[in-house]
Design a protein around this motif. Structure first.
Motif, PDB file in Angstrom:
ATOM      1  N   TYR A   1      -9.677   0.007 -10.895  1.00  0.00           N
ATOM      2  CA  TYR A   1      -8.970   0.460  -9.690  1.00  0.00           C
ATOM      3  C   TYR A   1      -7.594   1.026 -10.041  1.00  0.00           C
ATOM      4  O   TYR A   1      -6.978   0.615 -11.026  1.00  0.00           O
TER       5      TYR A   1
ATOM      6  N   ILE B   1      -8.397  -4.788  -2.532  1.00  0.00           N
ATOM      7  CA  ILE B   1      -7.548  -5.779  -1.869  1.00  0.00           C
ATOM      8  C   ILE B   1      -8.247  -7.137  -2.007  1.00  0.00           C
ATOM      9  O   ILE B   1      -9.357  -7.321  -1.484  1.00  0.00           O
TER      10      ILE B   1
ATOM     11  N   ALA C   1      -4.703   1.491   3.614  1.00  0.00           N
ATOM     12  CA  ALA C   1      -5.248   2.206   2.443  1.00  0.00           C
ATOM     13  C   ALA C   1      -6.252   3.265   2.892  1.00  0.00           C
ATOM     14  O   ALA C   1      -6.284   4.375   2.353  1.00  0.00           O
ATOM     15  N   LYS C   2      -7.046   2.948   3.914  1.00  0.00           N
ATOM     16  CA  LYS C   2      -7.989   3.955   4.444  1.00  0.00           C
ATOM     17  C   LYS C   2      -7.222   5.104   5.099  1.00  0.00           C
ATOM     18  O   LYS C   2      -7.574   6.267   4.937  1.00  0.00           O
TER      19      LYS C   2
ATOM     20  N   VAL D   1      -6.175  -3.074   4.277  1.00  0.00           N
ATOM     21  CA  VAL D   1      -7.416  -2.271   4.260  1.00  0.00           C
ATOM     22  C   VAL D   1      -7.229  -1.036   5.143  1.00  0.00           C
ATOM     23  O   VAL D   1      -7.518   0.102   4.736  1.00  0.00           O
TER      24      VAL D   1
ATOM     25  N   ALA E   1      -8.977  -9.805   1.407  1.00  0.00           N
ATOM     26  CA  ALA E   1      -8.885  -8.730   2.413  1.00  0.00           C
ATOM     27  C   ALA E   1      -9.157  -9.180   3.847  1.00  0.00           C
ATOM     28  O   ALA E   1      -8.831  -8.468   4.789  1.00  0.00           O
TER      29      ALA E   1
ATOM     30  N   ALA F   1     -13.386  -0.602   5.181  1.00  0.00           N
ATOM     31  CA  ALA F   1     -13.541  -0.719   3.724  1.00  0.00           C
ATOM     32  C   ALA F   1     -14.857  -0.064   3.291  1.00  0.00           C
ATOM     33  O   ALA F   1     -15.882  -0.203   3.961  1.00  0.00           O
TER      34      ALA F   1
ATOM     35  N   ILE G   1       0.829  -1.216   0.000  1.00  0.00           N
ATOM     36  CA  ILE G   1       0.000   0.000   0.000  1.00  0.00           C
ATOM     37  C   ILE G   1       0.863   1.265   0.000  1.00  0.00           C
ATOM     38  O   ILE G   1       0.557   2.208  -0.731  1.00  0.00           O
TER      39      ILE G   1
ATOM     40  N   VAL H   1     -11.673   2.141  -0.606  1.00  0.00           N
ATOM     41  CA  VAL H   1     -11.183   0.760  -0.528  1.00  0.00           C
ATOM     42  C   VAL H   1     -12.288  -0.273  -0.756  1.00  0.00           C
ATOM     43  O   VAL H   1     -13.369  -0.183  -0.171  1.00  0.00           O
ATOM     44  N   THR H   2     -11.967  -1.239  -1.609  1.00  0.00           N
ATOM     45  CA  THR H   2     -12.847  -2.392  -1.823  1.00  0.00           C
ATOM     46  C   THR H   2     -12.113  -3.634  -1.324  1.00  0.00           C
ATOM     47  O   THR H   2     -10.961  -3.867  -1.690  1.00  0.00           O
TER      48      THR H   2
ATOM     49  N   LYS I   1      -8.709   4.650  -5.953  1.00  0.00           N
ATOM     50  CA  LYS I   1      -9.521   3.450  -5.726  1.00  0.00           C
ATOM     51  C   LYS I   1      -8.580   2.254  -5.592  1.00  0.00           C
ATOM     52  O   LYS I   1      -7.779   1.985  -6.487  1.00  0.00           O
ATOM     53  N   VAL I   2      -8.694   1.579  -4.442  1.00  0.00           N
ATOM     54  CA  VAL I   2      -7.800   0.455  -4.148  1.00  0.00           C
ATOM     55  C   VAL I   2      -8.654  -0.793  -3.900  1.00  0.00           C
ATOM     56  O   VAL I   2      -9.640  -0.730  -3.158  1.00  0.00           O
TER      57      VAL I   2
END
Ligand SMILES: NC(=O)c1ccc[n+]([C@@H]2O[C@H](COP(=O)([O-])OP(=O)(O)OC[C@H]3O[C@@H](n4cnc5c(N)ncnc54)[C@H](OP(=O)(O)O)[C@@H]3O)[C@@H](O)[C@H]2O)c1
Length: 326
Positions: A210, A153, A168-169, A165, A156, A192, A139, A175-176, A150-151
């Motif tokens: 993404y 994982i 990335a946040k 997760v 996850a 997420a 990340i 985040v997905t 847009k990421v």
């Protein structure tokens, strides 16, 4: 000493508690009395011998009989050339070669170990190394995620996924998280924005794209991943099918030239610097190591079964105590 050993690749039924010789450190090494060891995808793969790269050390049977990479414990003795640690130090980290940790003692050169912060328990510390460093590299260091990106994982809800997760946040991404049905609420709870159930939906064919895909369990074709990337996006293979891995090695560079999308293997070096960085984020409360369940050393087969059967939401930790109790 007691250790959980196995002699051939297969199911958790092949793991058993045994009395084995206590390791003797050489002049450069330290001997650590293990207090806790966590389970990673690398243990699942080392046990089953799948994917094929898990057999690199031994094609037909495992070259090392004790699994377990991420440990926390106390330094018992120090070789005369090792000046970094002293007996009594509380340490944690990832053992090079991903083996030896499901045991009362382990020896290592210590270069991938760090002093355990007093604010973390042995179990929390053991939950961080491999998973946390994969997430940090994927990340932050190599992924260089920026706010608004847009990421996705994939995987996850397992070991490394929850760290990824949260990171990335932390960096402001949308985040997905993709995982099985039972883990979706858990992934949402980590922050997420979106979740995808891999048993019902293929994230490479739903039309979404993404900036970064961090794939902890790749099994689709390189062209599927290309489709799911935005222009100039990056896809990182961390673990998964060996065929996909070779495909990425061969075709990834061609896609980069033709479509300007970066599809590559993320090689994550075991190292102290990243371990300390991710641990500082944990100490600051910005990222938390999520421990789903604890087992004792003699319950290691159950611990692996729990992971392999798809129940583990985050980390599974084995408490290694002389009396066998957690
Ligand atoms: N590249 C490197 O340098 C490096 C270094 C160390 C480790 N690794 C690799 O890193 C990988 C990371 O694993 P980890 O420890 O996070 O693994 P893990 O704890 O086993 O987690 C994998 C997660 O993926 C889920 N999953 C299974 N099939 C899926 C699918 N088809 N689509 C989406 N999710 C799926 C699993 O759920 P279920 O419970 O449903 O199966 C699980 O939650 C391992 O392969 C390991 O070998 C790579």
């Amino acid at each position: 000493m007691k250790a959980v050993v196995y002699e051939k690749y297969g199911s958790p039924d092949l793991l058993h508690l045994a009395e084995v010789e206590k390791p003797t450190p050489n002049d450069d090494e330290i001997l650590i009395k293990v207090r806790a060891v966590s389970v990673n995808g690398s243990d699942r793969e080392g046990l089953t011998g799948k994917p094929l790269y898990a057999r690199m050390g031994g094609l037909l049977k495992p070259s090392h009989n004790i699994l377990g990479a991420d440990i926390a414990g106390r330094v018992e003795s120090v070789g005369k050339n090792n000046t970094e640690f002293k007996p009594g130090d509380e340490v944690f980290g990832e053992i090079p070669g991903y083996h030896g940790g499901f045991a009362e003692y382990v020896r290592t050169h210590g270069k991938t170990m760090a002093l355990k912060p007093a604010g973390l328990t042995f179990e929390e510390a053991a939950a961080i190394p491999q998973a946390g460093v994969i997430a940090l590299q994927g990340i932050c260091e190599k992924g260089k995620v920026e706010a608004g990106q847009k990421v996705l994982i994939n995987g996850a809800g397992g070991s490394a996924g929850p760290f990824a997760v949260q990171l990335a946040k932390l960096y402001g991404a949308e985040v997905t998280g993709v995982d099985n049905t039972n883990k979706l609420d858990f992934i949402h709870s980590l922050g997420a924005d979106h979740v995808i159930d891999y048993t019902k939906e293929n994230f490479t064919t739903n039309g979404r794209q993404y900036d970064l895909i961090l794939d902890l369990i790749a099994h689709r074709s390189v062209f599927s991943y290309q489709r799911a990337l935005r222009p100039a996006g990056s896809y990182f293979f961390v673990g998964g099918s060996a065929i996909v891995m070779f495909q990425i090695l061969l075709i990834g560079p061609l896609i980069k030239r033709a479509a300007k999308k970066n599809i590559r293997i993320l090689v994550v070096p075991q190292n102290r610097k990243d371990l300390i960085s991710i641990t500082q984020l944990c100490e600051a409360g910005k990222v938390k190591p999520v421990i789903d369940k604890r087992f004792s050393l003699n319950e290691t087969p159950e611990a692996l079964r729990y992971v392999i059967d798809g129940h583990a939401k985050g980390k599974v930790v084995i408490a290694v105590q002389p009396n066998g109790k957690t």
